[in-house]
Motif scaffolding. Structure first.
Motif, PDB file in Angstrom:
ATOM      1  N   TYR A   1      -3.003  24.453   6.920  1.00 54.16           N
ATOM      2  CA  TYR A   1      -2.437  23.266   6.309  1.00 54.16           C
ATOM      3  C   TYR A   1      -3.243  22.825   5.081  1.00 54.16           C
ATOM      4  O   TYR A   1      -3.363  23.599   4.134  1.00 54.16           O
ATOM      5  N   ALA A   2      -3.797  21.611   5.065  1.00 49.18           N
ATOM      6  CA  ALA A   2      -4.476  21.121   3.863  1.00 49.18           C
ATOM      7  C   ALA A   2      -5.686  21.959   3.488  1.00 49.18           C
ATOM      8  O   ALA A   2      -6.099  21.964   2.321  1.00 49.18           O
ATOM      9  N   GLN A   3      -6.259  22.674   4.437  1.00 49.34           N
ATOM     10  CA  GLN A   3      -7.423  23.521   4.133  1.00 49.34           C
ATOM     11  C   GLN A   3      -7.059  24.673   3.209  1.00 49.34           C
ATOM     12  O   GLN A   3      -7.931  25.231   2.541  1.00 49.34           O
ATOM     13  N   PHE A   4      -5.783  25.057   3.138  1.00 55.47           N
ATOM     14  CA  PHE A   4      -5.370  26.113   2.210  1.00 55.47           C
ATOM     15  C   PHE A   4      -5.678  25.747   0.768  1.00 55.47           C
ATOM     16  O   PHE A   4      -5.954  26.622  -0.059  1.00 55.47           O
ATOM     17  N   TYR A   5      -5.628  24.464   0.457  1.00 57.85           N
ATOM     18  CA  TYR A   5      -5.798  24.033  -0.923  1.00 57.85           C
ATOM     19  C   TYR A   5      -7.264  23.953  -1.338  1.00 57.85           C
ATOM     20  O   TYR A   5      -7.550  23.566  -2.473  1.00 57.85           O
ATOM     21  N   MET A   6      -8.153  24.292  -0.443  1.00 53.19           N
ATOM     22  CA  MET A   6      -9.556  24.442  -0.821  1.00 53.19           C
ATOM     23  C   MET A   6      -9.841  25.840  -1.369  1.00 53.19           C
ATOM     24  O   MET A   6     -10.981  26.152  -1.718  1.00 53.19           O
ATOM     25  N   TYR A   7      -8.814  26.670  -1.444  1.00 49.15           N
ATOM     26  CA  TYR A   7      -8.944  28.034  -1.973  1.00 49.15           C
ATOM     27  C   TYR A   7      -7.999  28.181  -3.152  1.00 49.15           C
ATOM     28  O   TYR A   7      -6.976  27.494  -3.253  1.00 49.15           O
ATOM     29  N   ASP A   8      -8.310  29.087  -4.035  1.00 47.07           N
ATOM     30  CA  ASP A   8      -7.554  29.252  -5.260  1.00 47.07           C
ATOM     31  C   ASP A   8      -7.212  30.717  -5.472  1.00 47.07           C
ATOM     32  O   ASP A   8      -7.861  31.612  -4.913  1.00 47.07           O
ATOM     33  N   GLY A   9      -6.171  30.954  -6.286  1.00 40.78           N
ATOM     34  CA  GLY A   9      -5.825  32.309  -6.687  1.00 40.78           C
ATOM     35  C   GLY A   9      -5.232  33.134  -5.554  1.00 40.78           C
ATOM     36  O   GLY A   9      -4.551  32.640  -4.651  1.00 40.78           O
ATOM     37  N   GLN A  10      -5.550  34.419  -5.599  1.00 43.56           N
ATOM     38  CA  GLN A  10      -5.003  35.361  -4.626  1.00 43.56           C
ATOM     39  C   GLN A  10      -5.512  35.091  -3.222  1.00 43.56           C
ATOM     40  O   GLN A  10      -4.821  35.352  -2.230  1.00 43.56           O
ATOM     41  N   GLU A  11      -6.698  34.542  -3.118  1.00 42.20           N
ATOM     42  CA  GLU A  11      -7.246  34.209  -1.799  1.00 42.20           C
ATOM     43  C   GLU A  11      -6.378  33.174  -1.087  1.00 42.20           C
ATOM     44  O   GLU A  11      -6.172  33.255   0.127  1.00 42.20           O
TER      45      GLU A  11
ATOM     46  N   VAL B   1      -3.120  32.791  -1.474  1.00 44.74           N
ATOM     47  CA  VAL B   1      -1.898  33.454  -1.040  1.00 44.74           C
ATOM     48  C   VAL B   1      -2.146  34.279   0.214  1.00 44.74           C
ATOM     49  O   VAL B   1      -1.341  34.261   1.166  1.00 44.74           O
ATOM     50  N   GLU B   2      -3.256  34.996   0.277  1.00 48.39           N
ATOM     51  CA  GLU B   2      -3.555  35.841   1.432  1.00 48.39           C
ATOM     52  C   GLU B   2      -3.757  35.005   2.685  1.00 48.39           C
ATOM     53  O   GLU B   2      -3.325  35.396   3.778  1.00 48.39           O
ATOM     54  N   HIS B   3      -4.414  33.860   2.575  1.00 49.43           N
ATOM     55  CA  HIS B   3      -4.606  32.993   3.742  1.00 49.43           C
ATOM     56  C   HIS B   3      -3.260  32.489   4.266  1.00 49.43           C
ATOM     57  O   HIS B   3      -3.044  32.405   5.488  1.00 49.43           O
ATOM     58  N   ARG B   4      -2.331  32.181   3.384  1.00 48.58           N
ATOM     59  CA  ARG B   4      -1.020  31.684   3.822  1.00 48.58           C
ATOM     60  C   ARG B   4      -0.203  32.781   4.486  1.00 48.58           C
ATOM     61  O   ARG B   4       0.554  32.506   5.423  1.00 48.58           O
ATOM     62  N   LEU B   5      -0.335  33.995   4.005  1.00 53.94           N
ATOM     63  CA  LEU B   5       0.397  35.102   4.621  1.00 53.94           C
ATOM     64  C   LEU B   5      -0.115  35.423   6.020  1.00 53.94           C
ATOM     65  O   LEU B   5       0.583  36.069   6.802  1.00 53.94           O
ATOM     66  N   GLN B   6      -1.324  34.967   6.367  1.00 57.47           N
ATOM     67  CA  GLN B   6      -1.893  35.176   7.693  1.00 57.47           C
ATOM     68  C   GLN B   6      -1.644  33.989   8.623  1.00 57.47           C
ATOM     69  O   GLN B   6      -2.237  33.914   9.702  1.00 57.47           O
ATOM     70  N   PHE B   7      -0.763  33.085   8.215  1.00 59.60           N
ATOM     71  CA  PHE B   7      -0.467  31.911   9.032  1.00 59.60           C
ATOM     72  C   PHE B   7       0.147  32.355  10.360  1.00 59.60           C
ATOM     73  O   PHE B   7       0.932  33.315  10.396  1.00 59.60           O
ATOM     74  N   PRO B   8      -0.206  31.719  11.488  1.00 61.84           N
ATOM     75  CA  PRO B   8       0.321  32.151  12.800  1.00 61.84           C
ATOM     76  C   PRO B   8       1.848  32.135  12.853  1.00 61.84           C
ATOM     77  O   PRO B   8       2.503  31.280  12.257  1.00 61.84           O
TER      78      PRO B   8
END
Length: 466
Positions: A213-223, A225-232
């Protein structure tokens, strides 16, 4: 006990526990007669001795032995005539315009009287001009193409729109969602049991855990996107190109995501300061023309912030702690944090204190403020010239409507709980009844909340109308 009302029409009796119990016994008697009507001589069921005669007026038991074969034949004939007619309900075209808010409505939705020429004022959209809210901004072109396109890519996005919304949401959705109803081939249905609650976590995940959730926005760029694709529970249903496209759009247009981007920049600049983010509940505007957050609606803080000095309705996002913070449904960010694809610009939602049209801000009468139901009724209407993002996606719109209605019901129940003295709670038996039933321990009795007959769907409402 007071006597029955002497008003014209149906005889009304005061509702008592004895009356309710007698009514239930009578209904059970009717059900028993219905199950065994083959062996029972025709005739009306004998009411219990404690059942008042008023309960038996014009209340025959459906399907009981009192129904004659001639009556059943007449009912079946009417059913066949109705099925043969194959009548279609036609309420006209969706071409009527409200005189105050410009919403497109049907002519059959008009209530009241209208004198003179010109468009009429409708109550279903703006309560005949009492509600004045800012319109939503236009849909970003990238999102409009995904919502309205007919290619295979857009169709797949439609079927997984709730999943795409989850990976960009800044808060988690809580509630008992029943997916078993969608096992058939009919249209999609969003069924929710229990109440709705949104929660927000901390800015950074614990060591060794994936962000959410909001922790995704502490990362930028391709990283990011990769974190979101690993969402449960996403599997391989998400398109990386669509995820990257939506992320760029939200970073450009969404005000709330811009706030979290500032937190990310401060985190990289000074890693020694444990940053806190506080999203304020109070607003300085009247809520009639402006619905976007300003620089005064949030603030950053360090270790000097005292928890007790904050408004309990504010959203305080910690740097790295354990647990979740529940967001109150009357916070302006309650919906926009959960539905970034329906509110791509981060518009404010419902909040307390929005006055009706032409009511001065100094007026402290709570009856002259916009209710949660009026706010959602205004927001869900189609108007020419305003943003239609909220109405474009079917499945996500269903979830939003169900969640909004649950919040409305919760606010009504909360009002009833806090105003028991107004609805004459002392007239109903509570602790005395519990003691007489043998419940002598206070921990087992609890607090009783009485729902008045004006609460739609409540026990007394059903008894009064049915």
């Amino acid at each position: 006990m007071e006597g029955p009302s002497q008003k014209r029409g149906r005889l009304r009796l005061p509702i008592t526990d004895e009356l309710i119990e007698a009514r239930q016994l009578y209904k059970q008697r009717c059900n028993r007669l219905q199950r065994g009507r083959g062996n029972i001589v025709a005739g009306p069921p004998t009411p219990p001795a404690a059942c008042p005669p008023a309960l038996l007026i014009n209340r025959p038991c459906e399907g009981s032995a009192a129904e004659t074969p001639r009556q059943r034949g007449h009912i079946d004939k009417k059913k066949r005539e109705f099925a043969a007619a194959n009548a279609k309900l036609d309420i006209g075209d969706h071409d009527q315009v409200c005189a105050y808010c410009g919403a497109l409505v049907w002519e059959e939705e008009f209530t009241g009287r209208h004198v003179g020429p010109g468009p009429r004022a409708y109550s279903i959209c703006c309560s005949k001009g009492k509600v004045l809210l800012p319109l939503l901004r236009p849909t970003p072109p990238e999102l409009a193409q995904l919502f309205t396109g007919t290619r295979r890519r857009e169709v797949k996005f439609h079927s997984n729109s709730r999943m795409y919304n989850n990976i960009f949401a800044l808060s988690s959705f809580g509630g008992n969602i029943d997916e078993s109803i969608n096992n058939g081939s009919g249209p999609y249905v969003f069924r929710l049991n229990d109440h709705v609650y949104h929660s927000i976590g901390y800015l950074l995940p614990p060591d060794g855990r994936t962000p959410k959730y909001a922790q995704f926005y502490m990362y930028d760029g391709q990283e990011a996107v990769e974190h979101r694709l690993q969402f449960p529970h996403t599997g391989n249903t998400l398109d990386p190109d669509i995820v990257d496209l939506l992320l760029q759009m939200l970073n450009r247009d969404n005000v709330l995501i811009g706030i979290f981007k500032q937190v990310r920049e401060r985190y990289h600049i000074s890693e020694q300061i444990l940053v806190r983010l506080r999203l304020l509940e109070r607003r300085t505007s009247d809520g009639h023309f402006v619905n976007l957050p300003s620089g005064n609606d949030y603030e950053f803080a360090g270790l000097a912030v005292v928890q007790n000095l904050t408004n309990p309705r504010d959203i305080l996002v910690e740097y790295k702690t354990t647990g979740l913070e529940r967001i109150t449904e009357i916070h302006p960010y309650f919906m926009s944090l959960q539905y970034p694809l329906l509110f791509p610009h981060g518009e404010d939602g419902y909040r307390l204190g929005i006055k009706h049209r032409q009511v001065p801000s100094s007026d402290q009468d709570n009856q002259k403020t916009v209710s949660m139901r009026e706010f959602q009724a205004f927001r869900l209407q189609f108007r020419i010239g305003k943003g239609h993002t909220l109405l474009l996606d079917g499945r996500l719109l269903l979830q939003y409507i169900v969640a909004a209605w649950c919040c409305i019901e919760h606010s009504r129940l909360k009002w009833v709980e806090m105003h028991q003295s107004i609805i004459c709670f002392d007239l109903y038996k509570n602790i005395v009844d519990s003691v007489s039933h043998g419940d002598t321990l206070a921990a087992e009795v609890g607090k009783r909340v009485v729902l008045p007959s004006s609460f739609t769907g409540g026990f007394r409402y059903m008894q009064q109308n049915f």
